[in-house]
Motif scaffolding. Structure first.
Motif, PDB file in Angstrom:
ATOM      1  N   ALA A   8     -48.310  63.808   9.711  1.00  0.00           N
ATOM      2  CA  ALA A   8     -48.941  64.501  10.726  1.00  0.00           C
ATOM      3  C   ALA A   8     -48.476  66.009  10.743  1.00  0.00           C
ATOM      4  N   TRP A   9     -47.068  65.819  10.812  1.00  0.00           N
ATOM      5  CA  TRP A   9     -46.361  67.106  10.981  1.00  0.00           C
ATOM      6  C   TRP A   9     -46.723  67.853   9.673  1.00  0.00           C
ATOM      7  N   TYR A  10     -46.560  67.561   8.383  1.00  0.00           N
ATOM      8  CA  TYR A  10     -46.828  68.384   7.360  1.00  0.00           C
ATOM      9  C   TYR A  10     -48.316  68.670   7.437  1.00  0.00           C
ATOM     10  N   ALA A  11     -49.047  67.984   7.852  1.00  0.00           N
ATOM     11  CA  ALA A  11     -50.726  68.338   7.665  1.00  0.00           C
ATOM     12  C   ALA A  11     -50.954  69.318   8.422  1.00  0.00           C
ATOM     13  N   LYS A  12     -50.250  69.159   9.561  1.00  0.00           N
ATOM     14  CA  LYS A  12     -50.488  70.561  10.689  1.00  0.00           C
ATOM     15  C   LYS A  12     -50.075  71.784  10.212  1.00  0.00           C
ATOM     16  N   GLN A  13     -49.034  71.824   9.096  1.00  0.00           N
ATOM     17  CA  GLN A  13     -48.430  73.152   8.460  1.00  0.00           C
ATOM     18  C   GLN A  13     -49.325  73.658   7.519  1.00  0.00           C
ATOM     19  N   ILE A  14     -49.906  72.449   6.643  1.00  0.00           N
ATOM     20  CA  ILE A  14     -50.890  72.938   5.401  1.00  0.00           C
ATOM     21  C   ILE A  14     -52.212  73.137   5.995  1.00  0.00           C
ATOM     22  N   SER A  15     -52.868  72.563   6.849  1.00  0.00           N
ATOM     23  CA  SER A  15     -54.101  72.538   7.116  1.00  0.00           C
ATOM     24  C   SER A  15     -54.682  73.951   7.448  1.00  0.00           C
ATOM     25  N   PRO A  16     -54.234  74.810   8.106  1.00  0.00           N
ATOM     26  CA  PRO A  16     -54.515  76.232   8.208  1.00  0.00           C
ATOM     27  C   PRO A  16     -54.673  76.956   7.140  1.00  0.00           C
ATOM     28  N   LYS A  17     -53.887  76.580   5.993  1.00  0.00           N
ATOM     29  CA  LYS A  17     -54.126  77.441   4.732  1.00  0.00           C
ATOM     30  C   LYS A  17     -55.321  76.809   3.853  1.00  0.00           C
ATOM     31  N   LEU A  18     -55.922  75.556   4.003  1.00  0.00           N
ATOM     32  CA  LEU A  18     -57.127  75.227   3.362  1.00  0.00           C
ATOM     33  C   LEU A  18     -58.283  75.486   3.663  1.00  0.00           C
ATOM     34  N   PRO A  19     -59.256  75.654   2.813  1.00  0.00           N
ATOM     35  CA  PRO A  19     -60.707  75.831   3.235  1.00  0.00           C
ATOM     36  C   PRO A  19     -61.354  74.505   3.804  1.00  0.00           C
ATOM     37  N   LYS A  20     -62.300  74.823   4.706  1.00  0.00           N
ATOM     38  CA  LYS A  20     -62.959  73.701   5.661  1.00  0.00           C
ATOM     39  C   LYS A  20     -63.687  72.567   4.634  1.00  0.00           C
ATOM     40  N   LYS A  21     -64.005  73.184   3.656  1.00  0.00           N
ATOM     41  CA  LYS A  21     -64.653  72.166   2.798  1.00  0.00           C
ATOM     42  C   LYS A  21     -63.942  71.175   2.496  1.00  0.00           C
ATOM     43  N   VAL A  22     -62.560  71.275   2.122  1.00  0.00           N
ATOM     44  CA  VAL A  22     -61.683  69.947   1.639  1.00  0.00           C
ATOM     45  C   VAL A  22     -62.043  68.981   2.788  1.00  0.00           C
ATOM     46  N   PHE A  23     -62.145  69.140   3.940  1.00  0.00           N
ATOM     47  CA  PHE A  23     -62.067  67.940   4.885  1.00  0.00           C
ATOM     48  C   PHE A  23     -63.342  67.326   4.989  1.00  0.00           C
ATOM     49  N   LYS A  24     -64.243  67.663   3.798  1.00  0.00           N
ATOM     50  CA  LYS A  24     -65.733  66.912   3.967  1.00  0.00           C
ATOM     51  C   LYS A  24     -65.690  65.937   2.820  1.00  0.00           C
ATOM     52  N   PRO A  25     -66.630  64.795   3.054  1.00  0.00           N
ATOM     53  CA  PRO A  25     -66.810  63.906   2.074  1.00  0.00           C
ATOM     54  C   PRO A  25     -67.328  64.519   0.948  1.00  0.00           C
ATOM     55  N   VAL A  26     -67.126  63.782  -0.253  1.00  0.00           N
ATOM     56  CA  VAL A  26     -67.731  64.466  -1.636  1.00  0.00           C
ATOM     57  C   VAL A  26     -68.477  63.377  -2.006  1.00  0.00           C
ATOM     58  N   PRO A  27     -69.693  63.170  -1.952  1.00  0.00           N
ATOM     59  CA  PRO A  27     -70.472  62.116  -2.389  1.00  0.00           C
ATOM     60  C   PRO A  27     -70.822  62.457  -3.947  1.00  0.00           C
ATOM     61  N   SER A  28     -70.773  63.619  -4.414  1.00  0.00           N
ATOM     62  CA  SER A  28     -70.641  63.608  -5.740  1.00  0.00           C
ATOM     63  C   SER A  28     -69.725  62.723  -6.786  1.00  0.00           C
ATOM     64  N   ARG A  29     -68.639  62.424  -6.249  1.00  0.00           N
ATOM     65  CA  ARG A  29     -67.840  61.603  -7.008  1.00  0.00           C
ATOM     66  C   ARG A  29     -68.591  60.131  -7.236  1.00  0.00           C
ATOM     67  N   LEU A  30     -69.508  59.778  -6.639  1.00  0.00           N
ATOM     68  CA  LEU A  30     -70.367  58.676  -7.045  1.00  0.00           C
ATOM     69  C   LEU A  30     -70.991  58.705  -8.488  1.00  0.00           C
ATOM     70  N   TRP A  31     -71.086  59.795  -8.671  1.00  0.00           N
ATOM     71  CA  TRP A  31     -71.700  59.873 -10.230  1.00  0.00           C
ATOM     72  C   TRP A  31     -70.589  59.525 -11.465  1.00  0.00           C
ATOM     73  N   GLY A  32     -69.567  59.617 -11.249  1.00  0.00           N
ATOM     74  CA  GLY A  32     -68.537  59.006 -11.981  1.00  0.00           C
ATOM     75  C   GLY A  32     -68.376  57.587 -11.990  1.00  0.00           C
ATOM     76  N   GLY A  33     -68.655  56.976 -10.548  1.00  0.00           N
ATOM     77  CA  GLY A  33     -68.729  55.574 -10.516  1.00  0.00           C
ATOM     78  C   GLY A  33     -69.803  55.036 -11.006  1.00  0.00           C
ATOM     79  N   LEU A  34     -71.107  55.791 -11.025  1.00  0.00           N
ATOM     80  CA  LEU A  34     -72.227  55.104 -11.713  1.00  0.00           C
ATOM     81  C   LEU A  34     -72.066  55.004 -13.382  1.00  0.00           C
ATOM     82  N   ALA A  35     -71.338  55.922 -13.689  1.00  0.00           N
ATOM     83  CA  ALA A  35     -71.119  56.164 -15.077  1.00  0.00           C
ATOM     84  C   ALA A  35     -70.274  54.852 -15.635  1.00  0.00           C
TER      85      ALA A  35
END
Length: 372
Positions: A8-35
């Motif tokens: 949690a300490w590391y995450a707190k230092q890194i999170s402000p440097k990351l775009p907000k989209k990285v914390f959202k789910p990525v349903p498109s990963r399921l296409w790989g699973g379907l394949a």
């Protein structure tokens, strides 16, 4: 590495440097699973419906085994909630992805998400941590194993990778089933039994020979691939009092195309820093970690990591060292002097070792140390 920090300490230092989209789910990963799912179905139909040369069956088995493993990697991501967030859909999709490996979503979340991630490399509470010397005298199997020469043990350990994930899963089921709320326990049993009912039914439909190529050989291959990663995740790292991913986890490097096929499963330190983030974004996390803590971050090619595993024992001594009690050889861990390009050991003094071991049967350890 002296100063340890929580994930949690590391995450707190890194999170402000990351775009907000990285914390959202990525349903498109399921296409790989379907394949992968379509590949598995096609493989089953080809083996089941056609009479082909056994070598062709073996090639299909390899494709099925790699697909089983990749589906497991996606299942791991799904059950962390990084693909979809709705609990019922997460568990349903996770169950499908883990179906080839016969692991239920409720057990996996209990074992992996709630136990391993929370207690990583804790000698008592991490269900995936390797044992310490203290446990040697309390486990007859360990005593027997560590009477064997290192080369024999290393060969056996690597050979067992073809079975280890399946066996460890069964062990985790036995360890955790009683901890589930009674009203949920039945569903955990169902999630264990249904995949095996499917595989046994497939045996009767295909016949033994084709079933071996359709399921058994692919399962062994999938075990080897999955455990090839898992065996490098923490086993060269020390046991830590604080769950510090930069101290107790290792990221391995593989060719980019392998990362694509395996859903970036190689980024293991990043995963322990942000288990609720899609692995799609772990290369970005890695970039920031290496910029901020270059002296703490551990990474190496997976081949070198596996060689280091072969050359070192899997028994912890004094937390940040590994010991071969049969030979009395002590090896360093990552962050505490382990140099994978020149793996060396020091000879342990038996009397010093015994003084540092709490509540350990001196007679039994002494026997192991003397039996060379």
């Amino acid at each position: 590495m002296k100063d340890l920090h929580s994930f949690a300490w590391y995450a707190k230092q890194i999170s402000p440097k990351l775009p907000k989209k990285v914390f959202k789910p990525v349903p498109s990963r399921l296409w790989g699973g379907l394949a992968y799912l379509l590949i598995v179905v096609a493989g089953f139909l080809t083996i089941g419906l056609f009479q082909l040369h056994p070598f062709i069956y073996l090639l299909i088995s390899f494709v099925l085994g790699t697909s089983f493993a990749a589906m497991g990697f996606l299942g791991h991501e799904i059950l962390h909630g990084t693909v979809v967030r709705k609990p019922w859909l997460r568990d349903f999709l996770g169950a499908i992805a883990f179906w080839p490996l016969s692991i239920g979503p409720k057990l996996w979340r209990k074992w992996h998400n709630l136990s391993h991630h929370v207690n990583t490399q804790h000698e008592e509470h991490d269900p995936d941590a390797w044992p310490t010397l203290e446990r040697l005298s309390k486990t007859k199997l360990l005593n027997w194993i560590y009477h064997l020469p290192h080369g024999v043990r290393a060969f056996g350990s690597f050979a067992s990778l073809t079975l280890m994930f399946t066996l460890h899963s069964a062990r985790m089921f036995a360890a955790y089933i009683k901890e589930f709320n009674p009203k949920h326990r039945r569903s955990v049993w169902v999630q264990l039994i249904l995949p095996w009912v499917f595989w046994i039914t497939l045996l009767f439909i295909m016949g033994p020979m084709k079933w071996v190529f359709a399921f058994l050989i692919p399962l062994l291959i999938a075990n080897a691939i999955v455990m090839g990663y898992i065996s490098t995740n923490h086993r060269l790292n020390p046991i830590t009092e604080i769950n510090d991913p930069l101290a107790n986890s290792l990221t391995v490097t593989v060719p980019k195309w392998v990362d694509v096929l395996h859903f970036n499963f190689s980024y293991h330190t990043e995963h322990h820093l942000f288990p609720g983030m899609s692995s799609k974004y772990y290369p970005l996390v890695k970039k920031h970690v290496k910029n901020m803590w270059p002296d703490r971050y551990h990474e190496m090619p997976i081949g070198k990591a596996l060689v280091a595993l072969w050359k070192t024992p899997r028994l912890y001594y004094d937390g940040n060292q590994l010991i071969d009690p049969r030979e009395g050889h002590v090896y360093s861990t990552l962050g505490h002097g382990l140099d994978i390009s020149n793996i060396t050991f020091r000879k342990v003094n038996k009397d010093d070792a015994l003084e540092r071991i709490i509540k350990l049967s001196k007679s039994k350890v002494g026997q192991v140390l003397k039996d060379k």
